[in-house]
Design an enzyme around this catalytic site. Structure first.
Site, PDB file in Angstrom:
ATOM      1  N   ASP A  65      -5.351  -9.385   1.128  1.00 26.26           N
ATOM      2  CA  ASP A  65      -6.282  -8.318   0.780  1.00 26.26           C
ATOM      3  C   ASP A  65      -5.783  -7.017   1.404  1.00 26.26           C
ATOM      4  O   ASP A  65      -5.239  -7.051   2.496  1.00 26.26           O
ATOM      5  CB  ASP A  65      -7.629  -8.685   1.445  1.00 26.26           C
ATOM      6  CG  ASP A  65      -8.833  -8.391   0.587  1.00 26.26           C
ATOM      7  OD1 ASP A  65      -8.666  -8.223  -0.617  1.00 26.26           O
ATOM      8  OD2 ASP A  65      -9.941  -8.345   1.147  1.00 26.26           O
ATOM      9  N   TYR A  67      -5.952  -3.587   3.614  1.00 27.98           N
ATOM     10  CA  TYR A  67      -6.785  -3.139   4.724  1.00 27.98           C
ATOM     11  C   TYR A  67      -7.934  -2.300   4.171  1.00 27.98           C
ATOM     12  O   TYR A  67      -7.751  -1.539   3.216  1.00 27.98           O
ATOM     13  CB  TYR A  67      -5.969  -2.298   5.713  1.00 27.98           C
ATOM     14  CG  TYR A  67      -4.850  -3.048   6.401  1.00 27.98           C
ATOM     15  CD1 TYR A  67      -5.115  -4.168   7.184  1.00 27.98           C
ATOM     16  CD2 TYR A  67      -3.528  -2.635   6.289  1.00 27.98           C
ATOM     17  CE1 TYR A  67      -4.089  -4.851   7.834  1.00 27.98           C
ATOM     18  CE2 TYR A  67      -2.496  -3.311   6.936  1.00 27.98           C
ATOM     19  CZ  TYR A  67      -2.787  -4.416   7.701  1.00 27.98           C
ATOM     20  OH  TYR A  67      -1.780  -5.087   8.340  1.00 27.98           O
ATOM     21  N   PHE A  78       0.355  -5.915   4.630  1.00 33.20           N
ATOM     22  CA  PHE A  78       0.578  -5.777   6.079  1.00 33.20           C
ATOM     23  C   PHE A  78       0.984  -4.366   6.510  1.00 33.20           C
ATOM     24  O   PHE A  78       1.115  -4.103   7.706  1.00 33.20           O
ATOM     25  CB  PHE A  78       1.615  -6.792   6.598  1.00 33.20           C
ATOM     26  CG  PHE A  78       1.191  -8.221   6.459  1.00 33.20           C
ATOM     27  CD1 PHE A  78       0.183  -8.742   7.264  1.00 33.20           C
ATOM     28  CD2 PHE A  78       1.771  -9.064   5.522  1.00 33.20           C
ATOM     29  CE1 PHE A  78      -0.226 -10.062   7.130  1.00 33.20           C
ATOM     30  CE2 PHE A  78       1.373 -10.390   5.390  1.00 33.20           C
ATOM     31  CZ  PHE A  78       0.373 -10.895   6.196  1.00 33.20           C
ATOM     32  N   HIS A 187      -0.269 -17.774  10.200  1.00 30.20           N
ATOM     33  CA  HIS A 187      -0.505 -16.363   9.904  1.00 30.20           C
ATOM     34  C   HIS A 187      -0.274 -15.525  11.170  1.00 30.20           C
ATOM     35  O   HIS A 187      -0.526 -16.000  12.274  1.00 30.20           O
ATOM     36  CB  HIS A 187      -1.949 -16.205   9.415  1.00 30.20           C
ATOM     37  CG  HIS A 187      -2.205 -14.901   8.732  1.00 30.20           C
ATOM     38  ND1 HIS A 187      -2.549 -13.754   9.419  1.00 30.20           N
ATOM     39  CD2 HIS A 187      -2.178 -14.560   7.427  1.00 30.20           C
ATOM     40  CE1 HIS A 187      -2.713 -12.762   8.555  1.00 30.20           C
ATOM     41  NE2 HIS A 187      -2.498 -13.218   7.350  1.00 30.20           N
TER      42      HIS A 187
END
Length: 221
Positions: A65, A67, A78, A187
């Protein structure tokens, strides 16, 4: 339908854009952006593709998703815009990079230089409402990005896929493991990283080894 996306992707995905689900998704996204603050900015929704034509794709990193904080998202998973504080997952990515390759911790969290070298930084969902994580999930983006992964798998050879965390690992079934290299780990979020599932995966050096074995240029991470 016409979608403002880099030309090679426009060509390979043109049938996708004409599908009913994508037209429904487009209406939803347009309405959301007109009624609410959403990220990334409209012109950056397809930034991952615009920085990395399909012919250049050597590595794929899958995020979940964008930010959802002010000024963070720039359309690359990221990644944050120059000058923004680094979110916790990105901090851990850079720490692993530091430890794996001995590179100094970067000042900027903008990953556009990776994208420009052939790293497709693909979020499964490409938009989000401000301050509401996951608010644009299950509206059609996942169908689209799953089909992008399938297209890369079918059209390319020797791509290195980095699947970080349980969500990304679910995408393994979309990739032909005979043709491509798949690297998995926990993760980089603190919850996973601090339990020993992220640090020490050495994915950055492993990617470059894989590329060198194929006679491809390494990524300057």
């Amino acid at each position: 339908m016409k979608v403002n996306i880099e030309a090679s992707w426009a060509e390979i995905l043109k049938q996708e854009f004409d599908k009913e689900y994508f037209q429904t998704l487009t209406k939803f996204v347009k309405q959301e952006y007109s009624l609410n603050t959403c990220y990334p900015p409209g012109q950056q929704i397809f930034n991952a593709f615009n920085h990395c034509p399909i012919g250049d794709v050597k590595v794929v990193i899958i995020g979940q998703d964008p930010y959802h904080g002010v000024g963070q998202a720039n359309g690359l998973c990221f990644s944050v815009n120059d000058g923004m504080a680094h979110p916790p997952s990105l901090v851990n990515i850079f720490k692993e990079l530091e430890s794996d390759l001995g590179k100094p911790y970067p000042k900027s969290g903008n990953l556009e230089p990776w994208a420009d070298q052939g790293v497709l930084l693909l979020n499964a969902t490409l938009t989000v409402r401000a301050h509401q994580a996951g608010s644009h999930q299950k509206k059609g983006w996942e169908v689209f990005t799953d089909n992008v992964i399938k297209k890369i798998s079918a059209e390319k050879d020797g791509v290195v896929f980095l699947l970080w965390g349980g969500f990304a690992k679910q995408k393994q079934k979309l990739i032909d493991g005979e043709k491509h290299r798949i690297l998995t780990s926990g993760h980089p979020s603190p919850l996973s990283a601090n339990r020993g599932y992220w640090f020490g995966n050495k994915h950055f050096s492993m990617v470059n080894t894989c590329l060198e074995e194929q006679g491809k240029e390494k990524i300057n991470w």
